[in-house]
Design a protein around this motif. Structure first.
Motif, PDB file in Angstrom:
ATOM      1  N   GLY A   1       0.808  -1.210   0.000  1.00  0.00           N
ATOM      2  CA  GLY A   1       0.000   0.000   0.000  1.00  0.00           C
ATOM      3  C   GLY A   1       0.844   1.263   0.000  1.00  0.00           C
ATOM      4  N   ALA A   2       2.006   1.226   0.602  1.00  0.00           N
ATOM      5  CA  ALA A   2       2.882   2.397   0.680  1.00  0.00           C
ATOM      6  C   ALA A   2       3.785   2.486  -0.538  1.00  0.00           C
ATOM      7  CB  ALA A   2       3.719   2.331   1.949  1.00  0.00           C
ATOM      8  N   ASP A   3       3.625   1.591  -1.470  1.00  0.00           N
ATOM      9  CA  ASP A   3       4.460   1.539  -2.672  1.00  0.00           C
ATOM     10  C   ASP A   3       5.927   1.270  -2.341  1.00  0.00           C
ATOM     11  OD1 ASP A   3       3.197   1.446  -5.034  1.00  0.00           O
ATOM     12  OD2 ASP A   3       3.296   3.596  -5.464  1.00  0.00           O
ATOM     13  N   ASP A   4       6.201   0.642  -1.200  1.00  0.00           N
ATOM     14  CA  ASP A   4       7.567   0.260  -0.842  1.00  0.00           C
ATOM     15  C   ASP A   4       7.932  -1.007  -1.586  1.00  0.00           C
ATOM     16  OD1 ASP A   4       7.884   2.368   0.866  1.00  0.00           O
ATOM     17  OD2 ASP A   4       7.418   1.236   2.682  1.00  0.00           O
ATOM     18  N   GLU A   5       9.236  -1.151  -1.833  1.00  0.00           N
ATOM     19  CA  GLU A   5       9.722  -2.339  -2.500  1.00  0.00           C
ATOM     20  C   GLU A   5       9.754  -3.494  -1.510  1.00  0.00           C
ATOM     21  OE1 GLU A   5      13.602  -3.140  -4.941  1.00  0.00           O
ATOM     22  OE2 GLU A   5      13.008  -1.037  -5.134  1.00  0.00           O
ATOM     23  N   VAL A   6       9.254  -4.633  -1.919  1.00  0.00           N
ATOM     24  CA  VAL A   6       9.316  -5.827  -1.078  1.00  0.00           C
ATOM     25  C   VAL A   6      10.541  -6.611  -1.511  1.00  0.00           C
ATOM     26  CG1 VAL A   6       8.128  -7.934  -0.374  1.00  0.00           C
ATOM     27  CG2 VAL A   6       6.810  -5.854  -0.883  1.00  0.00           C
ATOM     28  N   VAL A   7      11.415  -6.890  -0.543  1.00  0.00           N
ATOM     29  CA  VAL A   7      12.677  -7.551  -0.827  1.00  0.00           C
ATOM     30  C   VAL A   7      12.599  -8.979  -0.290  1.00  0.00           C
ATOM     31  CG1 VAL A   7      15.166  -7.490  -0.430  1.00  0.00           C
ATOM     32  CG2 VAL A   7      13.883  -5.354  -0.632  1.00  0.00           C
ATOM     33  N   PRO A   8      12.998  -9.951  -1.085  1.00  0.00           N
ATOM     34  CA  PRO A   8      13.004 -11.332  -0.601  1.00  0.00           C
ATOM     35  C   PRO A   8      13.930 -11.478   0.620  1.00  0.00           C
ATOM     36  CG  PRO A   8      13.357 -11.266  -2.975  1.00  0.00           C
ATOM     37  CD  PRO A   8      13.416  -9.855  -2.468  1.00  0.00           C
ATOM     38  N   ALA A   9      13.579 -12.387   1.503  1.00  0.00           N
ATOM     39  CA  ALA A   9      14.340 -12.599   2.737  1.00  0.00           C
ATOM     40  C   ALA A   9      15.792 -12.963   2.450  1.00  0.00           C
ATOM     41  CB  ALA A   9      13.680 -13.673   3.592  1.00  0.00           C
ATOM     42  N   ALA A  10      16.046 -13.752   1.418  1.00  0.00           N
ATOM     43  CA  ALA A  10      17.420 -14.151   1.085  1.00  0.00           C
ATOM     44  C   ALA A  10      18.253 -12.936   0.697  1.00  0.00           C
ATOM     45  CB  ALA A  10      17.415 -15.173  -0.054  1.00  0.00           C
ATOM     46  N   GLU A  11      17.664 -12.021  -0.073  1.00  0.00           N
ATOM     47  CA  GLU A  11      18.398 -10.823  -0.462  1.00  0.00           C
ATOM     48  C   GLU A  11      18.638  -9.926   0.748  1.00  0.00           C
ATOM     49  OE1 GLU A  11      18.277  -7.090  -3.599  1.00  0.00           O
ATOM     50  OE2 GLU A  11      16.738  -8.643  -3.733  1.00  0.00           O
ATOM     51  N   LEU A  12      17.645  -9.852   1.626  1.00  0.00           N
ATOM     52  CA  LEU A  12      17.810  -9.065   2.851  1.00  0.00           C
ATOM     53  C   LEU A  12      18.971  -9.609   3.683  1.00  0.00           C
ATOM     54  CD1 LEU A  12      16.810  -6.853   4.775  1.00  0.00           C
ATOM     55  CD2 LEU A  12      15.286  -8.570   5.780  1.00  0.00           C
ATOM     56  N   ARG A  13      19.042 -10.926   3.859  1.00  0.00           N
ATOM     57  CA  ARG A  13      20.147 -11.538   4.621  1.00  0.00           C
ATOM     58  C   ARG A  13      21.484 -11.254   3.948  1.00  0.00           C
ATOM     59  NH1 ARG A  13      16.333 -15.590   5.342  1.00  0.00           N
ATOM     60  NH2 ARG A  13      17.119 -16.767   3.567  1.00  0.00           N
ATOM     61  N   ARG A  14      21.521 -11.356   2.604  1.00  0.00           N
ATOM     62  CA  ARG A  14      22.749 -11.087   1.867  1.00  0.00           C
ATOM     63  C   ARG A  14      23.194  -9.633   2.064  1.00  0.00           C
ATOM     64  NH1 ARG A  14      24.235  -8.718  -2.580  1.00  0.00           N
ATOM     65  NH2 ARG A  14      22.134  -8.279  -3.301  1.00  0.00           N
ATOM     66  N   LEU A  15      22.264  -8.720   2.003  1.00  0.00           N
ATOM     67  CA  LEU A  15      22.601  -7.301   2.188  1.00  0.00           C
ATOM     68  C   LEU A  15      23.046  -7.004   3.625  1.00  0.00           C
ATOM     69  CD1 LEU A  15      19.768  -5.668   0.049  1.00  0.00           C
ATOM     70  CD2 LEU A  15      22.207  -5.829  -0.516  1.00  0.00           C
ATOM     71  N   GLU A  16      22.381  -7.635   4.591  1.00  0.00           N
ATOM     72  CA  GLU A  16      22.779  -7.450   5.992  1.00  0.00           C
ATOM     73  C   GLU A  16      24.179  -8.000   6.234  1.00  0.00           C
ATOM     74  OE1 GLU A  16      19.508  -9.322   7.992  1.00  0.00           O
ATOM     75  OE2 GLU A  16      18.443  -7.418   8.266  1.00  0.00           O
ATOM     76  N   GLU A  17      24.485  -9.152   5.617  1.00  0.00           N
ATOM     77  CA  GLU A  17      25.825  -9.726   5.736  1.00  0.00           C
ATOM     78  C   GLU A  17      26.858  -8.797   5.103  1.00  0.00           C
ATOM     79  OE1 GLU A  17      28.317 -13.625   4.217  1.00  0.00           O
ATOM     80  OE2 GLU A  17      26.146 -13.802   4.481  1.00  0.00           O
ATOM     81  N   ARG A  18      26.512  -8.205   3.973  1.00  0.00           N
ATOM     82  CA  ARG A  18      27.422  -7.263   3.300  1.00  0.00           C
ATOM     83  C   ARG A  18      27.685  -6.049   4.197  1.00  0.00           C
ATOM     84  NH1 ARG A  18      31.499  -6.032   0.235  1.00  0.00           N
ATOM     85  NH2 ARG A  18      31.179  -4.308  -1.165  1.00  0.00           N
ATOM     86  N   VAL A  19      26.656  -5.552   4.848  1.00  0.00           N
ATOM     87  CA  VAL A  19      26.821  -4.420   5.769  1.00  0.00           C
ATOM     88  C   VAL A  19      27.754  -4.819   6.920  1.00  0.00           C
ATOM     89  CG1 VAL A  19      25.622  -2.975   7.474  1.00  0.00           C
ATOM     90  CG2 VAL A  19      24.649  -3.288   5.187  1.00  0.00           C
ATOM     91  N   ARG A  20      27.555  -6.010   7.484  1.00  0.00           N
ATOM     92  CA  ARG A  20      28.442  -6.482   8.567  1.00  0.00           C
ATOM     93  C   ARG A  20      29.888  -6.571   8.098  1.00  0.00           C
ATOM     94  NH1 ARG A  20      24.139  -9.795   9.779  1.00  0.00           N
ATOM     95  NH2 ARG A  20      25.038 -11.518   8.638  1.00  0.00           N
ATOM     96  N   ASP A  21      30.088  -7.113   6.874  1.00  0.00           N
ATOM     97  CA  ASP A  21      31.449  -7.218   6.322  1.00  0.00           C
ATOM     98  C   ASP A  21      32.084  -5.839   6.159  1.00  0.00           C
ATOM     99  OD1 ASP A  21      31.186  -9.968   6.206  1.00  0.00           O
ATOM    100  OD2 ASP A  21      30.760 -10.024   4.037  1.00  0.00           O
ATOM    101  N   LEU A  22      31.308  -4.909   5.641  1.00  0.00           N
ATOM    102  CA  LEU A  22      31.833  -3.558   5.449  1.00  0.00           C
ATOM    103  C   LEU A  22      32.123  -2.870   6.782  1.00  0.00           C
ATOM    104  CD1 LEU A  22      29.591  -2.387   2.474  1.00  0.00           C
ATOM    105  CD2 LEU A  22      32.038  -2.906   2.412  1.00  0.00           C
ATOM    106  N   GLU A  23      31.280  -3.117   7.785  1.00  0.00           N
ATOM    107  CA  GLU A  23      31.535  -2.545   9.113  1.00  0.00           C
ATOM    108  C   GLU A  23      32.814  -3.126   9.716  1.00  0.00           C
ATOM    109  OE1 GLU A  23      27.821  -3.369  11.060  1.00  0.00           O
ATOM    110  OE2 GLU A  23      26.997  -1.389  10.543  1.00  0.00           O
ATOM    111  N   ARG A  24      33.030  -4.437   9.538  1.00  0.00           N
ATOM    112  CA  ARG A  24      34.269  -5.052  10.021  1.00  0.00           C
ATOM    113  C   ARG A  24      35.480  -4.459   9.316  1.00  0.00           C
ATOM    114  NH1 ARG A  24      32.501 -10.211   8.701  1.00  0.00           N
ATOM    115  NH2 ARG A  24      30.671 -10.434   9.959  1.00  0.00           N
ATOM    116  N   LEU A  25      35.378  -4.308   7.992  1.00  0.00           N
ATOM    117  CA  LEU A  25      36.473  -3.733   7.214  1.00  0.00           C
ATOM    118  C   LEU A  25      36.753  -2.299   7.663  1.00  0.00           C
ATOM    119  CD1 LEU A  25      38.476  -3.984   4.869  1.00  0.00           C
ATOM    120  CD2 LEU A  25      36.642  -3.215   3.343  1.00  0.00           C
TER     121      LEU A  25
END
Length: 94
Positions: free
Chosen positions: A10-34
């Motif tokens: 209803g808000a016209d937000d993009e719905v992201v699959p859970a697998a992609e969300l996990r992948r992006l969260e992992e990428r953020v963690r990797d970048l924070e570690r770096l």
């Protein structure tokens, strides 16, 4: 459909699959570690630079060179020791 799903659609937000969300969260963690590693490296290098500058200041303040000769007091003295005068500097810029 769940309430959050209807809200997202209803808000016209993009719905992201859970697998992609996990992948992006992992990428953020990797970048924070770096970023953390690079921040630590930066701190270590700054400390090393401070130590090197302090050593250089001590060495430059010494009036005797390791070979036993007196340290020249100015750039003109160093150039004179190297046989370079104002005339040779303009003809042969180094």
């Amino acid at each position: 459909m769940s309430d959050w799903g209807r809200e997202a659609v209803g808000a016209d937000d993009e719905v992201v699959p859970a697998a992609e969300l996990r992948r992006l969260e992992e990428r953020v963690r990797d970048l924070e570690r770096l970023l953390g590693r690079k921040t630590m490296e930066n701190g270590i290098l700054k400390e090393a630079l401070d130590l090197a500058r302090a050593k250089k200041a001590i060495l430059l303040s010494s009036s005797v060179l390791p070979d036993g000769s007196a340290r020249p007091r100015s750039l003109e003295h160093r150039r004179a020791r190297q046989g370079r005068t104002a005339e040779t500097r303009t003809a042969d810029p180094r």
